[in-house]
Design a protein around this motif. Structure first.
Motif, PDB file in Angstrom:
ATOM      1  N   PRO A  90      13.593 -32.217   4.081  1.00  0.00           N
ATOM      2  CA  PRO A  90      13.656 -31.103   3.122  1.00  0.00           C
ATOM      3  C   PRO A  90      14.741 -31.260   2.070  1.00  0.00           C
ATOM      4  O   PRO A  90      14.553 -30.814   0.931  1.00  0.00           O
ATOM      5  N   ILE A  91      15.862 -31.903   2.415  1.00  0.00           N
ATOM      6  CA  ILE A  91      16.917 -32.081   1.416  1.00  0.00           C
ATOM      7  C   ILE A  91      16.433 -32.995   0.299  1.00  0.00           C
ATOM      8  O   ILE A  91      16.575 -32.694  -0.886  1.00  0.00           O
ATOM      9  N   LEU A 109      21.701 -29.087   4.053  1.00  0.00           N
ATOM     10  CA  LEU A 109      20.602 -28.388   4.716  1.00  0.00           C
ATOM     11  C   LEU A 109      20.863 -26.882   4.679  1.00  0.00           C
ATOM     12  O   LEU A 109      21.875 -26.402   5.204  1.00  0.00           O
ATOM     13  N   ALA A 110      19.970 -26.139   4.053  1.00  0.00           N
ATOM     14  CA  ALA A 110      20.087 -24.682   3.973  1.00  0.00           C
ATOM     15  C   ALA A 110      19.332 -24.071   5.151  1.00  0.00           C
ATOM     16  O   ALA A 110      18.105 -24.180   5.236  1.00  0.00           O
ATOM     17  N   VAL A 111      20.060 -23.436   6.065  1.00  0.00           N
ATOM     18  CA  VAL A 111      19.484 -22.898   7.290  1.00  0.00           C
ATOM     19  C   VAL A 111      19.580 -21.379   7.278  1.00  0.00           C
ATOM     20  O   VAL A 111      20.674 -20.818   7.129  1.00  0.00           O
ATOM     21  N   LEU A 162      24.002 -33.658   8.079  1.00  0.00           N
ATOM     22  CA  LEU A 162      23.283 -32.934   7.027  1.00  0.00           C
ATOM     23  C   LEU A 162      24.116 -31.792   6.456  1.00  0.00           C
ATOM     24  O   LEU A 162      23.640 -31.051   5.590  1.00  0.00           O
ATOM     25  N   THR A 163      25.346 -31.639   6.957  1.00  0.00           N
ATOM     26  CA  THR A 163      26.287 -30.578   6.542  1.00  0.00           C
ATOM     27  C   THR A 163      25.575 -29.236   6.326  1.00  0.00           C
ATOM     28  O   THR A 163      25.512 -28.721   5.207  1.00  0.00           O
ATOM     29  N   ALA A 183      24.631 -27.110  14.551  1.00  0.00           N
ATOM     30  CA  ALA A 183      25.590 -27.672  13.603  1.00  0.00           C
ATOM     31  C   ALA A 183      26.144 -29.009  14.089  1.00  0.00           C
ATOM     32  O   ALA A 183      26.336 -29.944  13.301  1.00  0.00           O
ATOM     33  N   ASP A 184      26.397 -29.119  15.398  1.00  0.00           N
ATOM     34  CA  ASP A 184      26.903 -30.369  15.958  1.00  0.00           C
ATOM     35  C   ASP A 184      25.843 -31.471  15.881  1.00  0.00           C
ATOM     36  O   ASP A 184      26.145 -32.619  15.529  1.00  0.00           O
TER      37      ASP A 184
END
Length: 310
Positions: A292-293, A154-156, A194-195, A188-189
């Motif tokens: 989204p991934i 996951l790009a945040v 989804l790393t 993040a937790d």
């Protein structure tokens, strides 16, 4: 006669305040078959293909105001649509079927920056991004950034808005750095499976040490380039910032708003962007719907990359 719309004055401020009305009104023009002329981007216009650096300069501003004044005094043409500070957000067609706008006498003259059109942005997203395509050099760097995002993570985008917000309106819209830190760690937790990889953008220098234990990359680009990089990510974490909002709209993605005052002010009467969230539960619901991934993994290149290089 062709329908024309002119943005002749926006609120003072940075790129987000200037670009938010452009996004909303351009989406309306795509919906209604009209043509937009923007007179407000100033020096930022040099970074976009459709605008010239001279637009927004004082002589052009004076000419625009004279045209507007003549139109109003003559009563021959034109309707003014105003949405400045002190006014509620004006939702434009097709988000709101506002007869004042849809049935107004053209051309339309827009004043202010508090215009909003999330349904129009979603409906005409590809054409909108095409019209707001940055210059080739920026487009190439954005496309490279988007193509390099991991397909299985996951790009945040984390947009940290600081600086003058600490004093503006006695800090009403200011979000302290520790709020960003706590919110990002909680995110993040919650979504560890989804790393997430965090891409940090800010109007100040950011020390990665303020966000320990996270996989993050701090970026230092020009505002327009950063805007489209943020839009390339799967999700945007931001606060009371029109810049973060513009990026989420251009990316057609979820805005996780840390400042609920801003979140509520933009979304009256249940009208929301296609995706918006003020809690992690709402973020989870969005991720479950949008996946989204998975969607990004199926593309030969990310959607925003294909849009800015088209």
């Amino acid at each position: 006669m062709p329908r024309r719309a002119f943005i002749i004055k926006t609120a003072r401020g940075r790129l987000g305040n200037k670009l938010l009305p452009v996004i909303a009104i351009e989406a309306m023009c795509l919906e209604l078959g009209a043509t937009l002329t923007n007179l407000t981007l100033g020096g930022d216009a040099a970074h976009f293909n459709r605008f010239t650096p001279d637009i927004g300069s004082r002589p052009i501003d004076r000419l625009a105001w004279r045209l507007h004044r003549w139109a109003q005094l003559s009563g021959v043409v034109g309707t003014t649509v105003k949405a400045s500070n002190g006014h509620p957000f004006v939702h434009l067609p097709p988000t709101a079927d506002d007869a004042h706008v849809r049935l107004a006498r053209w051309p339309l003259f827009f004043i202010g920056h508090r215009f909003y059109n999330p349904i129009g942005v979603h409906a005409h997203h590809a054409a909108l991004v095409g019209r707001l395509r940055p210059v080739d050099s920026i487009s190439a760097r954005v496309a490279s950034f988007a193509a390099d995002l991991p397909r299985d993570r996951l790009a945040v985008a984390l947009h940290i808005r600081q600086g003058d917000f600490a004093e503006y309106k006695d800090g009403l819209l200011h979000t302290p750095l520790d709020r960003y830190r706590d919110a990002t760690h909680a995110f993040a937790d919650r979504f560890a499976d989804l790393t997430p990889q965090f891409h940090v953008f800010s109007n100040i220098e950011i020390d990665p040490a303020i966000l320990p234990g996270l996989d993050l990359i701090v970026h230092h680009g020009e505002p327009v380039e950063d805007l489209f990089r943020i839009a390339s990510c799967d999700l945007v974490i931001s606060t009371a910032s029109t810049f973060g909002l513009c990026a989420a709209l251009l990316g057609n993605t979820c805005l996780y708003a840390l400042n609920t005052h801003f979140h509520d002010a933009l979304m009256p009467n249940g009208t929301t962007p296609r995706h918006s969230a003020s809690t992690l539960d709402e973020v989870e619901a969005y991720l479950s719907r949008a996946n989204p991934i998975g969607a990004r993994a199926e593309l030969d290149s990310p959607a925003i990359a294909r849009a800015v290089i088209a």
